[in-house]
Design an enzyme around this catalytic site. Structure first.
Site, PDB file in Angstrom:
ATOM      1  N   ASN A  73       8.775   7.816 -43.156  1.00 52.23           N
ATOM      2  CA  ASN A  73      10.161   7.971 -43.583  1.00 52.23           C
ATOM      3  C   ASN A  73      10.603   6.778 -44.426  1.00 52.23           C
ATOM      4  O   ASN A  73      10.109   5.664 -44.256  1.00 52.23           O
ATOM      5  CB  ASN A  73      11.079   8.141 -42.364  1.00 52.23           C
ATOM      6  CG  ASN A  73      11.491   6.809 -41.757  1.00 52.23           C
ATOM      7  OD1 ASN A  73      12.516   6.235 -42.138  1.00 52.23           O
ATOM      8  ND2 ASN A  73      10.693   6.312 -40.819  1.00 52.23           N
ATOM      9  N   ASN A 132      17.341  -4.771 -34.013  1.00 48.40           N
ATOM     10  CA  ASN A 132      16.311  -4.138 -34.833  1.00 48.40           C
ATOM     11  C   ASN A 132      15.743  -5.143 -35.831  1.00 48.40           C
ATOM     12  O   ASN A 132      16.293  -5.350 -36.909  1.00 48.40           O
ATOM     13  CB  ASN A 132      16.903  -2.924 -35.558  1.00 48.40           C
ATOM     14  CG  ASN A 132      15.856  -2.158 -36.350  1.00 48.40           C
ATOM     15  OD1 ASN A 132      14.755  -2.647 -36.598  1.00 48.40           O
ATOM     16  ND2 ASN A 132      16.206  -0.943 -36.763  1.00 48.40           N
ATOM     17  N   PHE A 133      14.620  -5.758 -35.465  1.00 45.54           N
ATOM     18  CA  PHE A 133      13.895  -6.658 -36.355  1.00 45.54           C
ATOM     19  C   PHE A 133      12.610  -5.997 -36.844  1.00 45.54           C
ATOM     20  O   PHE A 133      11.624  -6.669 -37.131  1.00 45.54           O
ATOM     21  CB  PHE A 133      13.549  -7.967 -35.635  1.00 45.54           C
ATOM     22  CG  PHE A 133      14.743  -8.775 -35.214  1.00 45.54           C
ATOM     23  CD1 PHE A 133      15.871  -8.853 -36.015  1.00 45.54           C
ATOM     24  CD2 PHE A 133      14.743  -9.460 -34.014  1.00 45.54           C
ATOM     25  CE1 PHE A 133      16.981  -9.590 -35.625  1.00 45.54           C
ATOM     26  CE2 PHE A 133      15.845 -10.220 -33.615  1.00 45.54           C
ATOM     27  CZ  PHE A 133      16.965 -10.281 -34.427  1.00 45.54           C
ATOM     28  N   CYS A 135      12.483  -2.571 -38.888  1.00 49.68           N
ATOM     29  CA  CYS A 135      12.479  -1.600 -39.982  1.00 49.68           C
ATOM     30  C   CYS A 135      11.819  -2.210 -41.222  1.00 49.68           C
ATOM     31  O   CYS A 135      12.252  -3.246 -41.712  1.00 49.68           O
ATOM     32  CB  CYS A 135      13.914  -1.180 -40.287  1.00 49.68           C
ATOM     33  SG  CYS A 135      14.026   0.120 -41.529  1.00 49.68           S
ATOM     34  N   CYS A 348     -24.371  16.201 -32.723  1.00 50.69           N
ATOM     35  CA  CYS A 348     -24.753  14.923 -32.119  1.00 50.69           C
ATOM     36  C   CYS A 348     -25.980  14.349 -32.817  1.00 50.69           C
ATOM     37  O   CYS A 348     -26.054  13.139 -33.092  1.00 50.69           O
ATOM     38  CB  CYS A 348     -24.987  15.070 -30.627  1.00 50.69           C
ATOM     39  SG  CYS A 348     -26.340  16.199 -30.194  1.00 50.69           S
ATOM     40  N   CYS A 379     -31.370   4.299 -26.929  1.00 52.51           N
ATOM     41  CA  CYS A 379     -29.929   4.577 -26.971  1.00 52.51           C
ATOM     42  C   CYS A 379     -29.140   3.297 -26.697  1.00 52.51           C
ATOM     43  O   CYS A 379     -29.424   2.576 -25.739  1.00 52.51           O
ATOM     44  CB  CYS A 379     -29.575   5.649 -25.941  1.00 52.51           C
ATOM     45  SG  CYS A 379     -27.816   6.047 -25.852  1.00 52.51           S
TER      46      CYS A 379
END
Length: 428
Positions: A73, A132-133, A135, A348, A379
Site C-alpha cells: 500500500n 507510529n515510528f 510507516c 524429490c 544425505c
C-alpha cells in the site's frame, strides 16, 4: 474453556486479537463492527496532521494461484479531521467499554506536537497510545514514520516526550526497515515505553505491468515505494519478535504484527514472546468475521494442551531460539521415503539432483516397480525433498544416530583456541 484474556502493559483485553492500525480501523463504524464480531481490541488508524491520499493506493502479490500472498500500500495516515476521529473514538468506547481502543499517533518530531496530540487523544478515553515510528512511505519523506524509527536517538527522544504527559500505556511501533530492530526497541525502552509493537510494513514495490511498463500500483503513470505486509512477511516479523523477546534489555511486552492470518499464526507469535497480536491484511482479504475461527481455534488448542490461560503460551519457545554458533554440529537427520505412500512424481529426486546433494536413487523393487531410496550416508538432512514433496507422509526426516557427542561451532572454536594457546605456551 481456557481464559483468552490478556494483560498487555496494564491494558486488559478480552482476547489477544487486535486489529492493527490500518484501513479496517479508519472509522467508528468499522471498529464497532469489529468489536461486535469479537475482536478484543483495535488500534485506531494513525492520527496526526491532515494529509491527502492518492488513488490508486493498494496492490497485491499473488503466488501460485493463491490470492494476496503479500499486500502493498501507498496509503498514508487518516485523511479525516482529528476532531471527527476523536468524537468516534469516544462514542465507540462508550458502546464497548470492555474492548481495547489504542490510538495510533504520528506527528512532527517536536516536544510540543507530541504533548499536544497525546493530551487531546487521552481526553476521549483511549486505553493506550501507539507511537507510529514505522510507516515507510509518504510520511517518512516528511521526517515522520520510519524516518524517525530508523534512528534510535529519535525513537528514544520522542518516546520520552510522549511519556512526559501520557497517563495511559505507551506502545512504540517499530519499523522493520533497519539492520537490527533490537537497537530501536532498546531505545524505546530507554525512552520509557511501556511496550513495543512490531513489525510495521516493509519497503516494497509490488510489481511492474510488463505490457504497459507501469509500476503497480501507479498514480497517473507514476509509482512510489510502499509498505509490504500479509502472509509473505510473517517469517520476517516472527524473527524480529523473537530477537527482541530474548533480549534482556527489552523487558516490556511485545505486540506481534506481520502476516498473522489465523489462530495458529497467533500461537507462533505468542510462543516467540508476543503477549498479543495485531491483524490487518487477513481482515482486508476476508473481513472481520475471521476472528470467530481464531477465537474458537485458540480455545480448542489450549483445551487440547490442557492450558488454562493463553498467557501461559507467552515466550515458551524463546529459550530454544539461539544463535547459529550454538547449534549442535553433530546432530544428524536423514530423509526416509515411504514408497507405499509415494506417488512417484520424482520431485524429490529432481530437487536433490539439481539443488542439493544427489543422494536419492531411482530404483526398481523385486516386482519391477519404480521406487526411490535415500542413501543415508550421503544425505545431509537439508529437508529439501520433504519440502517439495506434494504428499503428506511420503517423506519423513528422521534422526540418525551417528555416535558422535554434541558439539557446537562455538565449542569447537573454543577448543581449537585452547589447543593453540597451549602450543604457544610450549614454544615460550
Amino acid at each position: 474453556m481456557a481464559d483468552l484474556s490478556i494483560n498487555f502493559a496494564g491494558i486488559i483485553s478480552p482476547n489477544p486479537f487486535w486489529l492493527a492500525s490500518a484501513p479496517p480501523t479508519n472509522t467508528g463504524y468499522q471498529v464497532q463492527r469489529a468489536f461486535k464480531a469479537g475482536w478484543g481490541g483495535a488500534v485506531w488508524k494513525t492520527l496526526g496532521e491532515p494529509i491527502i491520499n492518492t488513488t490508486s493506493r493498494f496492490a497485491a502479490v499473488d503466488f501460485n494461484g493463491k490470492k494476496v500472498a503479500g499486500f502493498n500500500n501507498i496509503e498514508l495516515i487518516t485523511d479525516r479531521p482529528l476532531e471527527e476521529n476523536l468524537k468516534e473514538i469516544y462514542e465507540t468506547k462508550q458502546l464497548y467499554p470492555d474492548h481495547v481502543i489504542i490510538a495510533s499517533l504520528m506527528v512532527e518530531p517536536t516536544q510540543e506536537k507530541w504533548h499536544e496530540i497525546v493530551q487531546k487523544v487521552e481526553a476521549v478515553g483511549v486505553d493506550g497510545l501507539e507511537l507510529n515510528f514505522g510507516c515507510p512511505h509518504g510520511m517518512a519523506e516528511r521526517g515522520m514514520g520510519s524516518a524517525s524509527g530508523q534512528v534510535p536517538e529519535l525513537v528514544e527522544k520522542q518516546t520520552r516526550w510522549a511519556k512526559e504527559v501520557a497517563t495511559t500505556p505507551v506502545i512504540v511501533k517499530l519499523t522493520p526497515n533497519i539492520t537490527d530492530i533490537t537497537h530501536t526497541a532498546e531505545a524505546a525502552v530507554r525512552g520509557g515505553a511501556d511496550s513495543v509493537s512490531m513489525i510495521n510494513t516493509i519497503n516494497s514495490l509490488a510489481g511492474v505491468d510488463i505490457d504497459t511498463w507501469q509500476t503497480i500500483p501507479n498514480v497517473a503513470g507514476k509509482g512510489a515505494h510502499g509498505g509490504y505486509c500479509g502472509p509473505a512477511v510473517k517469517p520476517i516479523a516472527l524473527n524480529m519478535v523473537a530477537e527482541c523477546a530474548k533480549n534482556d534489555r527489552i523487558n516490556v511486552p511485545i505486540s506481534g504484527i506481520g502476516g498473522i492470518s489465523n489462530w495458529q499464526d497467533a500461537v507462533e507469535f505468542m510462543l516467540m514472546g508476543a503477549t498479543g497480536v495485531q491483524v490487518c491484511t487477513a481482515v482486508m482479504h476476508h473481513g472481520f468475521s475471521i476472528v470467530e475461527d481464531m477465537i474458537d481455534g485458540l480455545n480448542n488448542y489450549l483445551d487440547d494442551k490442557q492450558i488454562a490461560s493463553v498467557s501461559e503460551l507467552v515466550g515458551k519457545s524463546v529459550s530454544s531460539f539461539s544463535e547459529w554458533g550454538n547449534l549442535d554440529l553433530n546432530h544428524q537427520v536423514v530423509a526416509q521415503i515411504n514408497n507405499d505412500i509415494c506417488i512417484n512424481c520424482n520431485k524429490c529426486h529432481i530437487a536433490c539432483e539439481d539443488a542439493s546433494h544427489q543422494c536419492i536413487d531411482m530404483l526398481k523393487d523385486n516386482h519391477g516397480n519404480d521406487i526411490l531410496r535415500v542413501r543415508e550416508e550421503d544425505c545431509v538432512g537439508c529437508n529439501l525433498c520433504s519440502i517439495v514433496c506434494p504428499v503428506d507422509g511420503a517423506i519423513d526426516m528422521i534422526e540418525f544416530k551417528n555416535g558422535k557427542p554434541p558439539m557446537t561451532w562455538n565449542e569447537r572454536q573454543a577448543a581449537i583456541g585452547s589447543v593453540a594457546s597451549c602450543d604457544v605456551d610450549l614454544v615460550k
